[in-house]
Design an enzyme around this catalytic site. Structure first.
Site, PDB file in Angstrom:
ATOM      1  N   GLY A  36       0.813  -1.217   0.000  1.00 43.29           N
ATOM      2  CA  GLY A  36       0.000   0.000   0.000  1.00 43.29           C
ATOM      3  C   GLY A  36       0.839   1.256   0.000  1.00 43.29           C
ATOM      4  CG  HIS A  39       5.070   5.294  -4.874  1.00 45.46           C
ATOM      5  ND1 HIS A  39       5.606   4.622  -5.944  1.00 45.46           N
ATOM      6  CD2 HIS A  39       5.601   4.718  -3.764  1.00 45.46           C
ATOM      7  CE1 HIS A  39       6.450   3.701  -5.506  1.00 45.46           C
ATOM      8  NE2 HIS A  39       6.463   3.714  -4.184  1.00 45.46           N
ATOM      9  CG  ASP A  40       2.852   8.570 -10.081  1.00 42.67           C
ATOM     10  OD1 ASP A  40       1.704   8.349  -9.620  1.00 42.67           O
ATOM     11  OD2 ASP A  40       3.198   9.681 -10.525  1.00 42.67           O
ATOM     12  CG  HIS A  42       3.218   0.928  -5.428  1.00 45.14           C
ATOM     13  ND1 HIS A  42       3.367   1.956  -4.539  1.00 45.14           N
ATOM     14  CD2 HIS A  42       3.825  -0.138  -4.868  1.00 45.14           C
ATOM     15  CE1 HIS A  42       4.050   1.536  -3.484  1.00 45.14           C
ATOM     16  NE2 HIS A  42       4.343   0.280  -3.667  1.00 45.14           N
ATOM     17  CD  GLN A  66       7.612  -7.466   3.785  1.00 48.60           C
ATOM     18  OE1 GLN A  66       6.793  -8.224   3.286  1.00 48.60           O
ATOM     19  NE2 GLN A  66       8.246  -6.541   3.072  1.00 48.60           N
ATOM     20  CG  MET A 190       8.723   7.547  -7.599  1.00 46.83           C
ATOM     21  SD  MET A 190       7.220   7.555  -8.581  1.00 46.83           S
ATOM     22  CE  MET A 190       7.564   8.980  -9.606  1.00 46.83           C
TER      23      MET A 190
HETATM   24  O1  PAF Z   1       7.922  -4.971  -2.030  1.00 46.98           O
HETATM   25  C1  PAF Z   1       6.956  -4.978  -1.240  1.00 46.98           C
HETATM   26  O2  PAF Z   1       6.143  -4.063  -1.201  1.00 46.98           O
HETATM   27  C2  PAF Z   1       6.788  -6.149  -0.277  1.00 46.98           C
HETATM   28  O3  PAF Z   1       8.010  -6.629   0.154  1.00 46.98           O
HETATM   29  C3  PAF Z   1       5.922  -7.287  -0.874  1.00 46.98           C
HETATM   30  C4  PAF Z   1       6.586  -7.927  -2.080  1.00 46.98           C
HETATM   31  C5  PAF Z   1       4.558  -6.755  -1.271  1.00 46.98           C
HETATM   32  C6  PAF Z   1       5.730  -8.376   0.171  1.00 46.98           C
HETATM   33  O4  PAF Z   1       5.105  -7.882   1.322  1.00 46.98           O
END
Ligand code: PAF
Length: 288
Positions: A36, A39-40, A42, A66, A190
């Protein structure tokens, strides 16, 4: 831009229902896993998925496994309503925003151990439990999504290699695609974490990418790698960064490289500016 908000589902049962419908119609399914704060960068991953699949879904899940104790899990930006709006602009078909219990139900007891590119003395050195958490959630999400193709950003370059290895080793069905890093006009990669930077830090931050691209240019021109990387380290440190690593590595194995013919080469950096840790990487052009 789509005139309609995209649908958001929160449970695995709803996700499976939607995907099963697409599959029954013979539609290829693309997937972009995210945490989540979109930003651009993604959105460019969504567009890449769209080029490769008829349907595109995006997961929004801040994955607790993580993050280590003391990292930014609690303050990681959570902006689901804005994320869904942004996804509508690039015509994503579905947002999957599971609650933590949907991914890690009570009694959850499984871990994934990762090797190969996950043990390279880069991110893994500074975040020793990070990639096992990433691998666990990505294995789960790809399994849940039952997708044909999944797109990940090259910005998290070591992560991309870890996920490729994971998909191969566990026979995950999805094709794993890496998409180029999107940058601000001044070169800063970004990242959802850029919002942590103060105004002064934001002004200094692009120096990281400038130093990387200059080092890549010099190495491609035949300057000795050790000398170039030492110069880049000095330059970045002089700007106020505290460097975790700044390394030239083999682009596929992440093994150390001494000469430019040892490549393909990728330069990777992680450095703190104040309290914010930035990562970035660039390719070195192959010798002709
Ligand atoms: O790169 C990310 O945003 C995260 O590490 C991922 C791959 C969504 C796993 O939570």
């Amino acid at each position: 831009m789509s005139a309609f908000p995209i649908q958001t589902v929160h449970t695995l049962a709803e996700l499976r229902q939607r995907v099963a419908l697409w599959r029954a119609r013979g539609e290829r399914v693309g997937f972009v896993p995210t945490m989540g704060a979109l930003h651009d960068g993604h959105l460019s991953l969504v567009e890449e998925a769209r080029r490769r699949a008829r349907r595109v879904m995006v997961s929004v899940f801040v994955n607790p496994t993580q993050f280590a104790a003391g990292e930014d899990f609690d303050r990681y930006p959570r902006t689901l309503a804005a994320d869904v709006e942004r996804l509508a602009r690039v015509d994503a078909d579905l947002c999957y925003a599971p609650a933590a219990e949907e991914i890690y139900p009570p009694g959850f007891s499984t871990a994934v151990t990762v090797g190969g590119p996950a043990v390279a003395d880069l991110e893994d050195h500074f975040r020793p439990t990070h990639f096992s958490g990433v691998a666990l959630v990505v294995a789960k999400l790809l399994n849940q999504a039952d997708c044909d193709v999944a797109v990940f950003g090259e910005k998290d370059y070591q992560q991309l290699l870890v996920i490729r290895r994971l998909a191969r080793d566990l026979d995950l069905r999805a094709e794993i695609v890496g998409a180029p890093t999107l940058r601000e006009a001044d070169g800063l990669a970004m990242s959802s974490r850029n919002i942590y930077l103060s105004k002064e830090e934001r002004a200094v931050a692009p120096a990281l990418h400038r130093a990387l691209t200059e080092a890549a240019r010099l190495i491609a021109e035949g300057e000795p790698i050790g000398h170039v990387m030492a110069g880049a380290r000095e330059e970045i440190a002089a700007k106020g960064f505290v460097i975790d690593y700044l390394e030239a590595r083999h682009a596929e194995t992440l093994a150390r490289v001494a000469f430019r013919h040892d490549g393909p080469i990728r330069l990777l950096v992680a450095a703190k500016l104040g309290a914010t840790r930035l990562i970035d990487n660039v390719a070195v052009e192959a010798p002709r």
